[in-house]
Motif scaffolding. Sequence first.
Motif, PDB file in Angstrom:
ATOM      1  N   ASP A  57      30.339  54.633  58.724  1.00 18.99           N
ATOM      2  CA  ASP A  57      30.648  53.667  58.201  1.00 18.99           C
ATOM      3  C   ASP A  57      32.188  52.395  58.547  1.00 18.99           C
ATOM      4  OD1 ASP A  57      31.632  52.451  54.840  1.00 18.99           O
ATOM      5  OD2 ASP A  57      33.164  53.955  54.690  1.00 18.99           O
ATOM      6  N   GLY A  58      30.782  51.509  59.007  1.00 20.46           N
ATOM      7  CA  GLY A  58      31.634  50.001  59.424  1.00 20.46           C
ATOM      8  C   GLY A  58      31.758  49.525  59.047  1.00 20.46           C
ATOM      9  N   LYS A  59      31.980  49.509  57.238  1.00 21.30           N
ATOM     10  CA  LYS A  59      31.796  48.305  56.575  1.00 21.30           C
ATOM     11  C   LYS A  59      32.785  48.190  56.481  1.00 21.30           C
ATOM     12  CE  LYS A  59      30.189  46.758  51.966  1.00 21.30           C
ATOM     13  NZ  LYS A  59      28.995  46.532  50.661  1.00 21.30           N
ATOM     14  N   TRP A  60      33.226  45.927  56.347  1.00 22.44           N
ATOM     15  CA  TRP A  60      34.657  45.489  55.817  1.00 22.44           C
ATOM     16  C   TRP A  60      34.335  45.579  54.404  1.00 22.44           C
ATOM     17  CZ3 TRP A  60      38.288  44.510  59.443  1.00 22.44           C
ATOM     18  CH2 TRP A  60      38.622  44.991  60.617  1.00 22.44           C
ATOM     19  N   LEU A  61      35.630  45.727  53.198  1.00 18.03           N
ATOM     20  CA  LEU A  61      35.402  45.385  52.709  1.00 18.03           C
ATOM     21  C   LEU A  61      36.816  44.841  51.762  1.00 18.03           C
ATOM     22  CD1 LEU A  61      34.521  45.363  49.616  1.00 18.03           C
ATOM     23  CD2 LEU A  61      34.733  48.090  49.301  1.00 18.03           C
ATOM     24  N   LYS A  62      36.387  43.393  51.059  1.00 17.51           N
ATOM     25  CA  LYS A  62      37.817  42.820  50.804  1.00 17.51           C
ATOM     26  C   LYS A  62      37.764  42.878  48.920  1.00 17.51           C
ATOM     27  CE  LYS A  62      39.617  39.313  51.430  1.00 17.51           C
ATOM     28  NZ  LYS A  62      39.899  37.485  52.296  1.00 17.51           N
ATOM     29  N   MET A  63      37.891  43.435  47.971  1.00 18.77           N
ATOM     30  CA  MET A  63      37.823  43.314  46.869  1.00 18.77           C
ATOM     31  C   MET A  63      38.802  42.549  46.244  1.00 18.77           C
ATOM     32  SD  MET A  63      36.194  45.994  44.194  1.00 18.77           S
ATOM     33  CE  MET A  63      35.196  45.980  44.232  1.00 18.77           C
ATOM     34  N   LEU A  64      39.205  41.132  45.595  1.00 22.31           N
ATOM     35  CA  LEU A  64      40.449  40.342  45.776  1.00 22.31           C
ATOM     36  C   LEU A  64      40.008  40.858  43.609  1.00 22.31           C
ATOM     37  CD1 LEU A  64      40.379  37.437  47.550  1.00 22.31           C
ATOM     38  CD2 LEU A  64      41.628  39.967  47.768  1.00 22.31           C
ATOM     39  N   PRO A  65      41.525  40.782  42.962  1.00 27.11           N
ATOM     40  CA  PRO A  65      41.019  40.696  41.633  1.00 27.11           C
ATOM     41  C   PRO A  65      40.085  40.162  40.847  1.00 27.11           C
ATOM     42  CG  PRO A  65      43.389  40.535  42.444  1.00 27.11           C
ATOM     43  CD  PRO A  65      43.174  40.323  43.535  1.00 27.11           C
ATOM     44  N   GLU A  66      40.212  38.912  41.588  1.00 31.51           N
ATOM     45  CA  GLU A  66      39.303  37.940  40.192  1.00 31.51           C
ATOM     46  C   GLU A  66      38.108  37.617  40.440  1.00 31.51           C
ATOM     47  OE1 GLU A  66      40.132  35.727  44.268  1.00 31.51           O
ATOM     48  OE2 GLU A  66      41.829  36.718  42.536  1.00 31.51           O
ATOM     49  N   GLN A  67      38.166  38.914  41.282  1.00 30.54           N
ATOM     50  CA  GLN A  67      35.898  40.140  42.017  1.00 30.54           C
ATOM     51  C   GLN A  67      35.499  41.042  41.004  1.00 30.54           C
ATOM     52  OE1 GLN A  67      37.129  39.760  46.629  1.00 30.54           O
ATOM     53  NE2 GLN A  67      35.830  38.380  46.960  1.00 30.54           N
ATOM     54  N   GLU A  68      36.775  41.329  40.866  1.00 28.81           N
ATOM     55  CA  GLU A  68      36.155  42.866  39.474  1.00 28.81           C
ATOM     56  C   GLU A  68      35.146  42.403  38.598  1.00 28.81           C
ATOM     57  OE1 GLU A  68      40.082  43.559  37.997  1.00 28.81           O
ATOM     58  OE2 GLU A  68      40.992  44.378  39.879  1.00 28.81           O
ATOM     59  N   LEU A  69      34.531  43.590  38.916  1.00 30.51           N
ATOM     60  CA  LEU A  69      33.546  43.613  37.749  1.00 30.51           C
ATOM     61  C   LEU A  69      33.327  45.146  36.824  1.00 30.51           C
ATOM     62  CD1 LEU A  69      30.144  42.324  40.071  1.00 30.51           C
ATOM     63  CD2 LEU A  69      31.984  40.793  38.456  1.00 30.51           C
ATOM     64  N   TRP A  70      33.440  44.681  35.988  1.00 29.58           N
ATOM     65  CA  TRP A  70      34.513  46.089  36.000  1.00 29.58           C
ATOM     66  C   TRP A  70      32.973  46.902  34.788  1.00 29.58           C
ATOM     67  CZ3 TRP A  70      38.356  49.569  35.442  1.00 29.58           C
ATOM     68  CH2 TRP A  70      39.806  48.901  35.920  1.00 29.58           C
ATOM     69  N   ILE A  71      31.859  47.607  34.683  1.00 29.41           N
ATOM     70  CA  ILE A  71      31.421  48.512  34.071  1.00 29.41           C
ATOM     71  C   ILE A  71      31.724  49.233  31.973  1.00 29.41           C
ATOM     72  CG2 ILE A  71      29.474  49.883  34.445  1.00 29.41           C
ATOM     73  CD1 ILE A  71      29.207  49.543  36.620  1.00 29.41           C
ATOM     74  N   THR A  72      31.226  48.780  31.384  1.00 29.74           N
ATOM     75  CA  THR A  72      31.793  50.211  30.613  1.00 29.74           C
ATOM     76  C   THR A  72      30.964  51.020  29.845  1.00 29.74           C
ATOM     77  OG1 THR A  72      33.030  48.641  29.345  1.00 29.74           O
ATOM     78  CG2 THR A  72      31.830  49.635  28.182  1.00 29.74           C
ATOM     79  N   GLY A  73      31.147  52.096  30.332  1.00 30.25           N
ATOM     80  CA  GLY A  73      29.860  53.181  29.540  1.00 30.25           C
ATOM     81  C   GLY A  73      30.143  53.323  28.416  1.00 30.25           C
ATOM     82  N   GLY A 124      44.212  37.645  55.653  1.00 37.16           N
ATOM     83  CA  GLY A 124      44.902  36.902  54.503  1.00 37.16           C
ATOM     84  C   GLY A 124      45.320  37.774  53.898  1.00 37.16           C
ATOM     85  N   ASP A 125      45.384  36.889  52.020  1.00 34.10           N
ATOM     86  CA  ASP A 125      46.783  37.678  51.407  1.00 34.10           C
ATOM     87  C   ASP A 125      45.828  38.909  50.255  1.00 34.10           C
ATOM     88  OD1 ASP A 125      49.074  36.435  52.472  1.00 34.10           O
ATOM     89  OD2 ASP A 125      48.006  34.443  51.760  1.00 34.10           O
ATOM     90  N   TYR A 126      46.517  39.315  49.683  1.00 38.91           N
ATOM     91  CA  TYR A 126      45.973  40.315  48.818  1.00 38.91           C
ATOM     92  C   TYR A 126      47.110  41.026  48.029  1.00 38.91           C
ATOM     93  CZ  TYR A 126      43.612  41.220  53.728  1.00 38.91           C
ATOM     94  OH  TYR A 126      42.630  40.766  54.644  1.00 38.91           O
ATOM     95  N   PRO A 127      46.396  40.537  46.608  1.00 35.48           N
ATOM     96  CA  PRO A 127      47.733  40.434  45.501  1.00 35.48           C
ATOM     97  C   PRO A 127      47.702  41.729  44.873  1.00 35.48           C
ATOM     98  CG  PRO A 127      46.113  38.807  45.021  1.00 35.48           C
ATOM     99  CD  PRO A 127      45.994  39.483  45.856  1.00 35.48           C
ATOM    100  N   ALA A 128      48.393  41.820  43.652  1.00 37.56           N
ATOM    101  CA  ALA A 128      48.109  43.491  43.276  1.00 37.56           C
ATOM    102  C   ALA A 128      47.065  43.401  42.488  1.00 37.56           C
ATOM    103  CB  ALA A 128      49.669  43.391  41.874  1.00 37.56           C
ATOM    104  N   GLY A 129      46.525  44.821  42.681  1.00 31.65           N
ATOM    105  CA  GLY A 129      44.328  45.154  42.245  1.00 31.65           C
ATOM    106  C   GLY A 129      43.714  44.759  43.376  1.00 31.65           C
ATOM    107  N   SER A 130      43.750  44.417  44.662  1.00 33.52           N
ATOM    108  CA  SER A 130      43.044  44.107  45.235  1.00 33.52           C
ATOM    109  C   SER A 130      42.899  45.843  46.193  1.00 33.52           C
ATOM    110  CB  SER A 130      43.580  43.541  46.359  1.00 33.52           C
ATOM    111  OG  SER A 130      43.942  41.843  45.759  1.00 33.52           O
ATOM    112  N   TYR A 131      41.435  45.391  46.240  1.00 32.03           N
ATOM    113  CA  TYR A 131      41.508  46.915  47.508  1.00 32.03           C
ATOM    114  C   TYR A 131      40.259  46.474  48.485  1.00 32.03           C
ATOM    115  CZ  TYR A 131      38.664  50.989  48.857  1.00 32.03           C
ATOM    116  OH  TYR A 131      38.120  52.321  49.232  1.00 32.03           O
ATOM    117  N   VAL A 132      41.054  46.889  50.192  1.00 37.17           N
ATOM    118  CA  VAL A 132      40.607  46.189  51.099  1.00 37.17           C
ATOM    119  C   VAL A 132      40.173  47.539  52.362  1.00 37.17           C
ATOM    120  CG1 VAL A 132      41.644  45.380  52.968  1.00 37.17           C
ATOM    121  CG2 VAL A 132      41.858  44.374  51.175  1.00 37.17           C
ATOM    122  N   ARG A 133      39.265  47.802  52.912  1.00 32.29           N
ATOM    123  CA  ARG A 133      38.842  48.954  54.025  1.00 32.29           C
ATOM    124  C   ARG A 133      38.478  48.105  55.147  1.00 32.29           C
ATOM    125  NH1 ARG A 133      36.773  53.576  51.169  1.00 32.29           N
ATOM    126  NH2 ARG A 133      35.439  53.707  53.388  1.00 32.29           N
TER     127      ARG A 133
END
Length: 215
Positions: free
Chosen positions: A111-127, A74-83
């Motif tokens: 640690d065999g987990k595939w991970l793809k986090m795109l910007p629209e999937q971000e879940l920010w937590i405010t501490g 796939g395509d990964y725009p700025a702000g994407s995190y992939v493992r």
Amino acid sequence: MNFSQSLALHYDANHWQPSPAAGVWRYPLEREQAESGHVTSLVRFAPNSHFPEHLHPLGEEFWVLEGIFSDENGDYPAGSYVRHPPGSRHRSFTDGGCTIFVKLNQFSPDDGKWLKMLPEQELWITGHKGYRRLPLHQHNGVHTSVLHFPQGGLFPACCYKGGLELLVLEGSVIEGSETYEHLSWLRFAAGSEPNLQLAPDTKLWVRTGHLANLT
């Protein structure tokens, strides 16, 4: 590669080095061997460039800094995190050009987990301490996240145990008389206690806990 020592590197645009692939440039931060082993680097792809298919014996992860990075999945725009887990392989490319922050061969073997986090999937937590956290990954006491400090302030001391690694995404980090700005990279050995002041609206890629058993 001496993980018992802390270090901090200002970004210098003159330090980019050509890779074996045309149009692909690398900015090494940690490198065990020329083309293998433990690697941390920035990688810049010119428009319409690609890197041939390659194996990740102990995994690959990347954060897209700018542009759109692509591979067979796939395509990964700025702000994407992939493992990509140990034993995976892919061919990477871009149409319009991109820059990524990449770490190779640093996964735990279990640690065999595939991970793809795109910007629209971000879940920010405010501490409660006024900063925002975007959790990216955690495994065996190693935590990876993006932290955003809207008002600046002091970097939380709770993150120092077990080692600390930072990439400045936005804003700046001040340690003593030194100011580290965009794309500067800092690594603090386990047991160190740096005093890091953050400018307002600073955003950092952060890893903690991964240096405790490295020498």
